[in-house]
Design a protein around this motif. Structure first.
Motif, PDB file in Angstrom:
ATOM      1  N   UNK A  86      51.308  22.840 -86.353  1.00 22.00           N
ATOM      2  CA  UNK A  86      50.576  24.086 -86.074  1.00 22.00           C
ATOM      3  C   UNK A  86      49.465  23.710 -85.098  1.00 22.00           C
ATOM      4  N   UNK A  87      48.194  23.660 -85.573  1.00 23.53           N
ATOM      5  CA  UNK A  87      47.153  23.118 -84.685  1.00 23.53           C
ATOM      6  C   UNK A  87      47.525  21.672 -84.340  1.00 23.53           C
ATOM      7  N   UNK A  88      47.839  20.914 -85.345  1.00 23.06           N
ATOM      8  CA  UNK A  88      48.562  19.637 -85.257  1.00 23.06           C
ATOM      9  C   UNK A  88      49.442  19.618 -86.499  1.00 23.06           C
ATOM     10  N   UNK A  89      49.747  18.460 -87.053  1.00 22.22           N
ATOM     11  CA  UNK A  89      50.485  18.431 -88.312  1.00 22.22           C
ATOM     12  C   UNK A  89      49.625  19.085 -89.388  1.00 22.22           C
ATOM     13  N   UNK A  90      50.193  20.050 -90.105  1.00 24.00           N
ATOM     14  CA  UNK A  90      49.393  20.861 -91.025  1.00 24.00           C
ATOM     15  C   UNK A  90      50.187  21.231 -92.272  1.00 24.00           C
ATOM     16  N   UNK A  91      49.462  21.477 -93.354  1.00 23.96           N
ATOM     17  CA  UNK A  91      49.987  22.234 -94.491  1.00 23.96           C
ATOM     18  C   UNK A  91      49.830  23.715 -94.151  1.00 23.96           C
ATOM     19  N   UNK A  92      50.874  24.494 -94.428  1.00 22.23           N
ATOM     20  CA  UNK A  92      50.895  25.906 -94.044  1.00 22.23           C
ATOM     21  C   UNK A  92      51.421  26.748 -95.184  1.00 22.23           C
ATOM     22  N   UNK A  93      50.953  27.995 -95.319  1.00 25.55           N
ATOM     23  CA  UNK A  93      51.498  28.885 -96.353  1.00 25.55           C
ATOM     24  C   UNK A  93      52.978  29.157 -96.086  1.00 25.55           C
ATOM     25  N   UNK A  94      53.802  29.097 -97.115  1.00 23.00           N
ATOM     26  CA  UNK A  94      55.245  29.215 -96.933  1.00 23.00           C
ATOM     27  C   UNK A  94      55.639  30.559 -96.332  1.00 23.00           C
ATOM     28  N   UNK A  95      54.850  31.597 -96.549  1.00 24.01           N
ATOM     29  CA  UNK A  95      55.195  32.905 -95.995  1.00 24.01           C
ATOM     30  C   UNK A  95      55.122  32.920 -94.467  1.00 24.01           C
ATOM     31  N   UNK A  96      54.521  31.884 -93.864  1.00 24.25           N
ATOM     32  CA  UNK A  96      54.421  31.821 -92.412  1.00 24.25           C
ATOM     33  C   UNK A  96      55.548  31.006 -91.780  1.00 24.25           C
ATOM     34  N   UNK A  97      56.508  30.574 -92.569  1.00 23.03           N
ATOM     35  CA  UNK A  97      57.573  29.722 -92.043  1.00 23.03           C
ATOM     36  C   UNK A  97      58.247  30.345 -90.819  1.00 23.03           C
ATOM     37  N   UNK A  98      58.517  31.637 -90.878  1.00 21.65           N
ATOM     38  CA  UNK A  98      59.220  32.299 -89.781  1.00 21.65           C
ATOM     39  C   UNK A  98      58.491  32.227 -88.456  1.00 21.65           C
ATOM     40  N   UNK A  99      57.154  32.148 -88.488  1.00 27.49           N
ATOM     41  CA  UNK A  99      56.382  32.063 -87.247  1.00 27.49           C
ATOM     42  C   UNK A  99      56.613  30.735 -86.533  1.00 27.49           C
ATOM     43  N   UNK A 100      56.923  29.696 -87.305  1.00 29.49           N
ATOM     44  CA  UNK A 100      57.104  28.365 -86.732  1.00 29.49           C
ATOM     45  C   UNK A 100      58.566  28.034 -86.472  1.00 29.49           C
ATOM     46  N   UNK A 101      59.451  28.892 -86.932  1.00 29.97           N
ATOM     47  CA  UNK A 101      60.874  28.621 -86.760  1.00 29.97           C
ATOM     48  C   UNK A 101      61.246  28.578 -85.275  1.00 29.97           C
ATOM     49  N   UNK A 102      60.566  29.371 -84.454  1.00 36.88           N
ATOM     50  CA  UNK A 102      60.834  29.335 -83.019  1.00 36.88           C
ATOM     51  C   UNK A 102      60.601  27.943 -82.448  1.00 36.88           C
ATOM     52  N   UNK A 103      59.549  27.261 -82.917  1.00 36.57           N
ATOM     53  CA  UNK A 103      59.256  25.919 -82.423  1.00 36.57           C
ATOM     54  C   UNK A 103      60.370  24.958 -82.826  1.00 36.57           C
ATOM     55  N   UNK A 104      60.878  25.124 -84.038  1.00 32.45           N
ATOM     56  CA  UNK A 104      61.951  24.249 -84.512  1.00 32.45           C
ATOM     57  C   UNK A 104      63.219  24.430 -83.687  1.00 32.45           C
ATOM     58  N   UNK A 105      63.473  25.647 -83.254  1.00 30.05           N
ATOM     59  CA  UNK A 105      64.677  25.928 -82.486  1.00 30.05           C
ATOM     60  C   UNK A 105      64.534  25.565 -81.014  1.00 30.05           C
ATOM     61  N   UNK A 106      63.316  25.241 -80.584  1.00 30.77           N
ATOM     62  CA  UNK A 106      63.066  24.792 -79.211  1.00 30.77           C
ATOM     63  C   UNK A 106      62.240  23.508 -79.267  1.00 30.77           C
ATOM     64  N   UNK A 107      62.763  22.467 -79.928  1.00 36.27           N
ATOM     65  CA  UNK A 107      61.934  21.275 -80.169  1.00 36.27           C
ATOM     66  C   UNK A 107      61.558  20.533 -78.903  1.00 36.27           C
ATOM     67  N   UNK A 108      62.333  20.682 -77.829  1.00 31.21           N
ATOM     68  CA  UNK A 108      62.009  19.962 -76.597  1.00 31.21           C
ATOM     69  C   UNK A 108      60.659  20.390 -76.034  1.00 31.21           C
ATOM     70  N   UNK A 109      60.172  21.582 -76.436  1.00 32.62           N
ATOM     71  CA  UNK A 109      58.873  22.056 -75.965  1.00 32.62           C
ATOM     72  C   UNK A 109      57.711  21.425 -76.722  1.00 32.62           C
TER      73      UNK A 109
END
Length: 408
Positions: A86-109
């Motif tokens: 997130x800001x860097x490696x972070x603990x995050x609320x599980x309900x926000x998983x979907x917001x970060x899924x885009x990053x996982x699907x475009x890891x080269x970025x």
């Protein structure tokens, strides 16, 4: 509707109220308070340096006081939290998983956090690693023997560790739990079995939600502060916050002496109105982690608190100005100083190598007592009740704090 008008002290108070640092706690923390604090901040940054407490524990202590450290790991294992960039490696609320899924699907970025070349060159061993986890269950990087030399850092990880990390970045693996702060990696479908990518918001909605969450977490925000909080933009956030003002999703405010506006989440409207009437009175005195959201953005800390802060643990010793791991001192809405500390747990000693006050801070008996009280609380939390202060700037301040500690 006219813009909310804030003085600089009231802007600071609003920021600290949103961050859970306005008033001292009146009750002992319970486990849900850990989760609620992380939800309020949006992120809890992870760092493994532990000359005092590891940063995530310290950030929570600044807000909650003494609490059992295992609550954080329990919330991760129970699925209330997850780990990701997130800001860097972070603990995050599980309900926000979907917001970060885009990053996982475009890891080269994700820059150095992911290597396309590594995934290509080690495809067979990576597939074997995934199959090993699928068959045998979760793994730690220490489950794999290092075959050549000793690791010198992330650039010199053993192959299995690098593979685990790239699989984590691309979302094939998640952190199921931690043991003695070591990551335990497992397949995403086992950690989060009910997730489906159809639940993922589109990019436009993702950016809107990141913006709203950033502004909510900070209490108020200049446009130039917003993108850094979740690292989803550099200096110009998307969309333009003025469009969210027009839609009623953000409020606009003015801070005395600032030319540009700030933005406030509507859920903080009442707090903002109280701040504008000078009704928010910060009374917390505590020590902050270098990775606390209040200070991790150097520009924001300077503009909001007139506090120039740089973490110097990665700076050569000869070039350090304040010390290896300096903790900012928050007192009644101001960042009044910083101290370089080390907890000697076996000896029961909390060492303050140097204690700095900011230029212009007036030394009073109350200031001395407040800082001594914070030192005593953090030392007791570490089970290092003896506080030794080697030196201070100004020089006589160390003796004054030591005397206050002796009386406490």
């Amino acid at each position: 509707m006219s813009d909310i008008q804030l003085s600089l002290p009231s802007a600071r108070a609003l920021h600290l109220a949103a961050q859970g640092l306005l008033l001292p706690r009146r009750r002992k923390a319970v486990k849900d308070d850990v989760l609620n604090a992380i939800r309020a901040m949006g992120v809890l940054q992870i760092d493994t340096i532990h000359v005092v407490a590891r940063s995530p524990y310290l950030v929570l202590w600044s807000r909650l006081g003494d609490y059992p450290l295992q609550w954080l790991e329990e919330l991760l294992a129970e699925g209330a939290l997850f780990e990701y960039w997130a800001h860097e490696a972070c603990f995050l609320p599980i309900e926000d998983f979907g917001l970060y899924r885009h990053r996982m699907l475009d890891p080269a970025s994700m820059g150095w956090k992911y290597s396309v070349q590594w995934m290509h060159e080690h495809r067979e061993s990576i597939e074997a690693l995934i199959e090993h986890i699928r068959t045998n269950g979760p793994v730690r990087s220490t489950d794999f023997e290092r075959k050549e030399g000793k690791s010198g850092g992330w650039w010199d990880w053993k192959p299995e560790k690098r593979s685990l990390e790239v699989l984590f970045t691309c979302g094939q693996l998640m952190i199921a739990r931690r043991e003695k702060f070591q990551r335990i990696y497992d397949l995403r479908e086992r950690v989060l079995p009910h997730w489906d990518d159809s639940q993922m918001p589109d990019m436009a909605e993702t950016y809107r939600r990141f913006m709203l969450k950033s502004v909510y977490a900070m209490g108020l925000a200049k446009a130039t502060w917003i993108g850094d909080y979740f690292r989803y933009a550099r200096t110009k956030p998307k969309p333009d916050p003025e469009t969210l003002v027009d839609e009623g999703l953000l409020l606009r405010a003015r801070v005395e002496g600032w030319s540009e506006p700030v933005y406030i989440h509507p859920l903080h409207r009442e707090l903002a109105e109280h701040a504008s009437q000078d009704l928010l009175k910060p009374s917390v005195t505590t020590l902050l982690s270098p990775f606390d959201p209040v200070v991790w953005d150097r520009r924001r800390a300077s503009e909001l608190f007139d506090f120039d802060y740089r973490l110097e643990c990665y700076t050569p010793e000869a070039k350090r100005r304040y010390g290896y791991f300096t903790l900012p001192i928050l007192r009644k809405g101001m960042l009044v100083g910083r101290l370089d500390a080390k907890a000697h747990r076996q000896q029961g000693i909390f060492e303050v190598k140097v204690l700095h006050l900011e230029s212009g801070v007036r030394i009073t008996d109350k200031l001395v007592a407040d800082i001594a009280g914070s030192l005593k609380r953090i030392a007791n939390w570490h089970n290092t009740p003896q506080v030794n202060i080697t030196r201070s700037d100004p020089g006589h301040f160390a003796a004054m704090v030591a005397a206050a500690l002796a009386r406490a």
